[in-house]
Design a protein around this motif. Structure first.
Motif, PDB file in Angstrom:
ATOM      1  N   ALA A  35       2.578   2.366  -2.334  1.00 46.90           N
ATOM      2  CA  ALA A  35       3.440   2.550  -1.159  1.00 46.90           C
ATOM      3  C   ALA A  35       4.116   1.238  -0.782  1.00 46.90           C
ATOM      4  O   ALA A  35       5.289   1.216  -0.417  1.00 46.90           O
ATOM      5  CB  ALA A  35       2.623   3.087   0.011  1.00 46.90           C
ATOM      6  N   CYS A  36       3.390   0.154  -0.892  1.00 46.72           N
ATOM      7  CA  CYS A  36       3.940  -1.163  -0.580  1.00 46.72           C
ATOM      8  C   CYS A  36       5.031  -1.534  -1.582  1.00 46.72           C
ATOM      9  O   CYS A  36       6.096  -2.032  -1.203  1.00 46.72           O
ATOM     10  CB  CYS A  36       2.833  -2.211  -0.577  1.00 46.72           C
ATOM     11  N   ALA A  37       4.798  -1.277  -2.861  1.00 42.34           N
ATOM     12  CA  ALA A  37       5.799  -1.577  -3.893  1.00 42.34           C
ATOM     13  C   ALA A  37       7.066  -0.754  -3.666  1.00 42.34           C
ATOM     14  O   ALA A  37       8.184  -1.271  -3.807  1.00 42.34           O
ATOM     15  CB  ALA A  37       5.229  -1.319  -5.279  1.00 42.34           C
ATOM     16  N   ALA A  38       6.907   0.506  -3.290  1.00 43.03           N
ATOM     17  CA  ALA A  38       8.074   1.359  -3.021  1.00 43.03           C
ATOM     18  C   ALA A  38       8.851   0.832  -1.812  1.00 43.03           C
ATOM     19  O   ALA A  38      10.082   0.797  -1.827  1.00 43.03           O
ATOM     20  CB  ALA A  38       7.630   2.798  -2.778  1.00 43.03           C
ATOM     21  N   ARG A  39       8.131   0.401  -0.797  1.00 47.81           N
ATOM     22  CA  ARG A  39       8.787  -0.143   0.397  1.00 47.81           C
ATOM     23  C   ARG A  39       9.508  -1.444   0.060  1.00 47.81           C
ATOM     24  O   ARG A  39      10.606  -1.693   0.534  1.00 47.81           O
ATOM     25  CB  ARG A  39       7.737  -0.362   1.483  1.00 47.81           C
ATOM     26  N   LEU A  40       8.889  -2.269  -0.780  1.00 44.62           N
ATOM     27  CA  LEU A  40       9.530  -3.527  -1.182  1.00 44.62           C
ATOM     28  C   LEU A  40      10.792  -3.270  -1.990  1.00 44.62           C
ATOM     29  O   LEU A  40      11.790  -3.972  -1.824  1.00 44.62           O
ATOM     30  CB  LEU A  40       8.567  -4.383  -2.001  1.00 44.62           C
ATOM     31  N   LEU A  94      -2.052  -6.296   4.069  1.00 46.69           N
ATOM     32  CA  LEU A  94      -1.013  -5.872   3.139  1.00 46.69           C
ATOM     33  C   LEU A  94      -0.189  -4.742   3.740  1.00 46.69           C
ATOM     34  O   LEU A  94       1.042  -4.758   3.673  1.00 46.69           O
ATOM     35  CB  LEU A  94      -1.623  -5.440   1.800  1.00 46.69           C
ATOM     36  N   ALA A  95      -0.846  -3.770   4.335  1.00 46.36           N
ATOM     37  CA  ALA A  95      -0.126  -2.649   4.950  1.00 46.36           C
ATOM     38  C   ALA A  95       0.790  -3.140   6.065  1.00 46.36           C
ATOM     39  O   ALA A  95       1.938  -2.699   6.168  1.00 46.36           O
ATOM     40  CB  ALA A  95      -1.118  -1.617   5.480  1.00 46.36           C
ATOM     41  N   SER A  96       0.318  -4.067   6.870  1.00 45.63           N
ATOM     42  CA  SER A  96       1.133  -4.606   7.963  1.00 45.63           C
ATOM     43  C   SER A  96       2.335  -5.368   7.444  1.00 45.63           C
ATOM     44  O   SER A  96       3.443  -5.220   7.958  1.00 45.63           O
ATOM     45  CB  SER A  96       0.293  -5.531   8.846  1.00 45.63           C
ATOM     46  N   ALA A  97       2.133  -6.188   6.422  1.00 48.71           N
ATOM     47  CA  ALA A  97       3.226  -6.985   5.870  1.00 48.71           C
ATOM     48  C   ALA A  97       4.290  -6.113   5.222  1.00 48.71           C
ATOM     49  O   ALA A  97       5.479  -6.424   5.274  1.00 48.71           O
ATOM     50  CB  ALA A  97       2.696  -7.999   4.872  1.00 48.71           C
ATOM     51  N   CYS A  98       3.868  -5.018   4.610  1.00 50.90           N
ATOM     52  CA  CYS A  98       4.820  -4.123   3.929  1.00 50.90           C
ATOM     53  C   CYS A  98       5.448  -3.123   4.871  1.00 50.90           C
ATOM     54  O   CYS A  98       6.413  -2.453   4.516  1.00 50.90           O
ATOM     55  CB  CYS A  98       4.116  -3.367   2.802  1.00 50.90           C
ATOM     56  N   GLY A  99       4.872  -2.977   6.067  1.00 47.10           N
ATOM     57  CA  GLY A  99       5.376  -1.988   6.982  1.00 47.10           C
ATOM     58  C   GLY A  99       4.961  -0.578   6.610  1.00 47.10           C
ATOM     59  O   GLY A  99       5.655   0.391   6.885  1.00 47.10           O
ATOM     60  N   VAL A 100       3.807  -0.475   5.956  1.00 42.37           N
ATOM     61  CA  VAL A 100       3.288   0.815   5.518  1.00 42.37           C
ATOM     62  C   VAL A 100       2.100   1.164   6.416  1.00 42.37           C
ATOM     63  O   VAL A 100       1.178   0.375   6.536  1.00 42.37           O
ATOM     64  CB  VAL A 100       2.807   0.738   4.045  1.00 42.37           C
TER      65      VAL A 100
END
Length: 107
Positions: A35-40, A94-100
């Motif tokens: 999810a983080c990679a997709a958001r990035l 990680l979730a916070s930094a990615c906005g996930v």
């Protein structure tokens, strides 16, 4: 910095970290990193190299937090509690930094 250069440098860093730290991830952690990679990917154009490096380090920290669980039953109760705390903190960061949202990762 051009978009292609940013994308290729991020991809190279991600590939190097993946090959170096190919630890088995749990389903929750796999979904969070995916999810983080997709958001990035969606936000890549608006991010600087420092922000991408910061998120890469957070993903590395998550992989490191997963490492104690590879030891299996050899962890004491105290070590297991500390490892769980570190893992939850790494997931949250990680979730916070990615906005996930963390609940999208299955937690």
């Amino acid at each position: 910095m051009s978009t292609c250069l940013r994308l290729s440098s991020f991809a190279a860093l991600w590939l190097a970290s993946t090959l170096t730290w190919a630890l088995p991830a749990g389903g929750v952690d796999d979904r969070l990193m995916s999810a983080c990679a997709a958001r990035l990917d969606a936000r890549m154009d608006s991010m600087g190299a420092d922000e991408l490096e910061y998120i890469r380090r957070l993903e590395f920290n998550l992989r490191m937090a997963m490492a104690p669980f590879a030891a299996g039953d050899s962890l004491s109760y105290r070590e297991l509690a500390a490892a769980n705390e570190q893992l939850n903190l790494a997931r949250y960061r990680l979730a916070s930094a990615c906005g996930v949202p963390l609940h999208t990762a299955g937690r």
